[in-house]
Write an enzyme that holds these catalytic residues in place. Sequence first.
Site, short mmCIF file in Angstrom:
data_model
loop_
_atom_site.label_atom_id
_atom_site.label_comp_id
_atom_site.label_asym_id
_atom_site.label_seq_id
_atom_site.Cartn_x
_atom_site.Cartn_y
_atom_site.Cartn_z
N CYS A 2 -60.89 6.09 14.46
CA CYS A 2 -61.13 6.21 15.90
C CYS A 2 -61.97 7.45 16.23
O CYS A 2 -61.85 8.49 15.58
CB CYS A 2 -59.81 6.31 16.63
N ARG A 28 -67.86 6.28 12.10
CA ARG A 28 -66.50 6.41 11.59
C ARG A 28 -65.84 5.05 11.39
O ARG A 28 -64.83 4.94 10.69
CB ARG A 28 -65.66 7.24 12.57
N TRP A 72 -59.97 1.77 16.00
CA TRP A 72 -59.86 0.99 14.76
C TRP A 72 -58.41 0.51 14.75
O TRP A 72 -57.49 1.32 14.60
CB TRP A 72 -60.16 1.88 13.56
N ASN A 98 -55.56 9.32 18.64
CA ASN A 98 -55.85 8.98 17.24
C ASN A 98 -54.59 9.24 16.44
O ASN A 98 -53.98 10.29 16.61
CB ASN A 98 -56.97 9.87 16.67
N GLY A 99 -54.22 8.32 15.57
CA GLY A 99 -53.01 8.52 14.76
C GLY A 99 -52.00 7.44 15.07
O GLY A 99 -52.33 6.39 15.62
N GLU A 463 -67.89 3.41 -9.61
CA GLU A 463 -68.52 3.80 -8.35
C GLU A 463 -69.70 2.88 -8.01
O GLU A 463 -69.91 2.50 -6.86
CB GLU A 463 -68.98 5.27 -8.43
N LYS A 467 -70.16 0.66 -4.63
CA LYS A 467 -71.33 0.75 -3.73
C LYS A 467 -71.85 -0.64 -3.42
O LYS A 467 -72.22 -0.94 -2.30
CB LYS A 467 -72.47 1.55 -4.39
N GLU A 470 -69.10 -2.81 -1.26
CA GLU A 470 -68.77 -2.40 0.11
C GLU A 470 -69.91 -2.64 1.10
O GLU A 470 -69.66 -2.88 2.26
CB GLU A 470 -68.20 -0.98 0.20
N HIS A 486 -61.50 -7.62 -24.20
CA HIS A 486 -60.08 -7.79 -23.85
C HIS A 486 -59.94 -8.55 -22.53
O HIS A 486 -59.01 -8.27 -21.76
CB HIS A 486 -59.40 -6.42 -23.77
N LYS A 580 -65.08 5.20 7.97
CA LYS A 580 -65.60 6.36 7.24
C LYS A 580 -64.49 7.34 6.90
O LYS A 580 -64.45 7.90 5.81
CB LYS A 580 -66.66 7.05 8.11
C1 G6P Z 1 -63.33 5.51 2.98
C2 G6P Z 1 -64.84 5.49 2.89
C3 G6P Z 1 -65.28 5.80 1.46
C4 G6P Z 1 -64.69 7.12 1.00
C5 G6P Z 1 -63.16 7.12 1.14
C6 G6P Z 1 -62.57 8.50 0.93
O1 G6P Z 1 -62.80 4.43 2.28
O2 G6P Z 1 -65.34 4.23 3.29
O3 G6P Z 1 -66.69 5.89 1.41
O4 G6P Z 1 -65.04 7.34 -0.33
O5 G6P Z 1 -62.80 6.72 2.47
O6 G6P Z 1 -62.96 9.34 1.97
P1 G6P Z 1 -63.08 10.90 1.87
O7 G6P Z 1 -63.55 11.32 3.22
O8 G6P Z 1 -61.68 11.41 1.56
O9 G6P Z 1 -64.03 11.22 0.78
#
Ligand code: G6P
Length: 585
Positions: A2, A28, A72, A98-99, A463, A467, A470, A486, A580
């Site tokens: 949010c 966000r 959100w 928020n929260g 990673e 990428k 997502e 395996h 985010k």
């Molecule tokens: C969310 C984002 C990711 C990020 C993760 C951890 O899932 O979409 O891109 O890696 O949070 O966030 P942080 O701010 O702790 O790196």
Amino acid sequence: MCGIFAYLGEKTNAGELILQGLTSLEYRGYDSWGVAIKKENSKLHVEKHPGKIGEATFPPFTASSGIGHTRWATHGGVTAANAHPHVSCNDEVVLVHNGIVENFEELKQNLQKAGHHFKSETDSEVIAHLLEEEMKNETDLKEVVLRVFRMLTGMSAIIVFFPGTNQFFAIKNGSPLVYSGTQSEQILASDAVALIPYTNNVFFLPDYELLEMNPHGARLYDETGTEKSLKTVTLEIDKSQVEKGAFAHFMIKEIHEQAAIVKQLTKKTDQIQNLATAIQKSNRFYFVGCGSAYYAALCGEYLFSKIAKIHANSSFGSEFSYHLDFIDNTSTVMAVSQSGETIDIISGLQKAREKGAHIMALVNVLGSTLYRTADSSFLLGAGPEKAVCSTKAFVAQITAIFLLAHTMAHTVDKGTKDLFNAAREITSILEREKSIQELAEKIVKSKNIFVLGRGISYPGALESALKIKEVCYIHAEGFAGGELKHGVIALIEKGTPVIIYNPEDETYEDSLSSAYEVKARGAYVIGISSKPNPVFDAYIEVKNCGEATIIPNVVIAQLLGYYLALAKNLDPDKPRNLAKSVTVK
Ligand code: G6P
């Protein structure tokens, strides 16, 4: 998650300014939005909508104060009624939150018995009614807000707007709230990024302190209501860093910034030395992160072991509480996080702190919860990352951990040389960006994409797959090359794209064998290596930069993800369902 933006000032288009503020926080992640303004000489006007702000405009009302929120959804579906702001029965209290209010059900039942009518299914709305109820007994509004905040359990950040008196109150015990005030206008927001178009001098509200914003300025109170002084900090961010500039998306802009970020970090060796000294005093070392930051942590395990000969464990933030048995006052725990606000990391770390561990934070956001609460913090300095998926913050995290490992090994010169080579390779890959776009267009119809790597290329493969999935929603998985036989090999079909990380290190021959094995089952093999090989159907050259080769290697997957999203006509900056900054469990 949010976003919040509140405005009080001389300008008379508050509705429009609040929408602009919310738009700057869109990155966000959110699914509905709302704005409440106090129209001049008139009543409150509230707009709430499911979906994105998009091209929405605000009715041209004359208004100099108001508040907005991007939601959100957690408690209650994505509907206009559940969007914030929430307004009390008598229209005197406007609230954004928020929260999570963990005890909302009990509070709601009591309020309903007292005659309050609820318009939404949210936990947040109880706060607006509680405030209205408390105002019946207390006229001092700061007392009212402090009392109500004490009634809430869980982690929350709230801003209350009293339109009758044009007063705002902000208080929190979790996600950030940031204030800025100039002679002509004042703003409260959930993220400093929203304040940059106004000023760089900001104040991060500490937990449980109360900030009042009214037409005469701002006042700060401690949790007993005693006034205290408010000291701002200056953010080293310029406006161009929060805008796309000539780029089509933030994601590609941020990918292009990475070579400079890697080089810039090599100048921070003094601060890295402080972290190294603390780690070397401890008996056990843990990395904790979520999402991309977890994969940076996993890279850290390999880098610490190989370069610094130091044992490290890494854990997802959400799993860390289950590893706490071995934590004591000789342990160091490093939180790796772009936002510094990820709740799974924060809650795990609280428990480690209770057991006496030294807490470190490797974060990208000044003033964030992890930055402020860690015993030692290191600021990555990658600048605001606005695409939801992490690119430059991930690269900055690996770079910092790489330098830390070399600092502990007393080989900083070698590390710096490798990093400069890695930066050169990033630049070289970006010069060949078109070929990666063509590759993306070739494989865009694939149902599955696999990425294989060994050693440090294994977390690199994880990673890379993240990428891809997502931003373009194609199923992608990273695997350790040795696991191929395996089970993984059963997934390979004719034409399945398999990316093989094949750097010139101790994994070279074995990774090449994996390439032959998947090729024999019909895979379309994409080799990333310093040496071409006939087994590769597509070859992307990355020159050897020692252990730092992981950095340019991952940049290729970032570009592939970006161009796959474009080929599917998706917005890579705002992937569906993702946020985010994940501030709820
Ligand atoms: C969310 C984002 C990711 C990020 C993760 C951890 O899932 O979409 O891109 O890696 O949070 O966030 P942080 O701010 O702790 O790196």
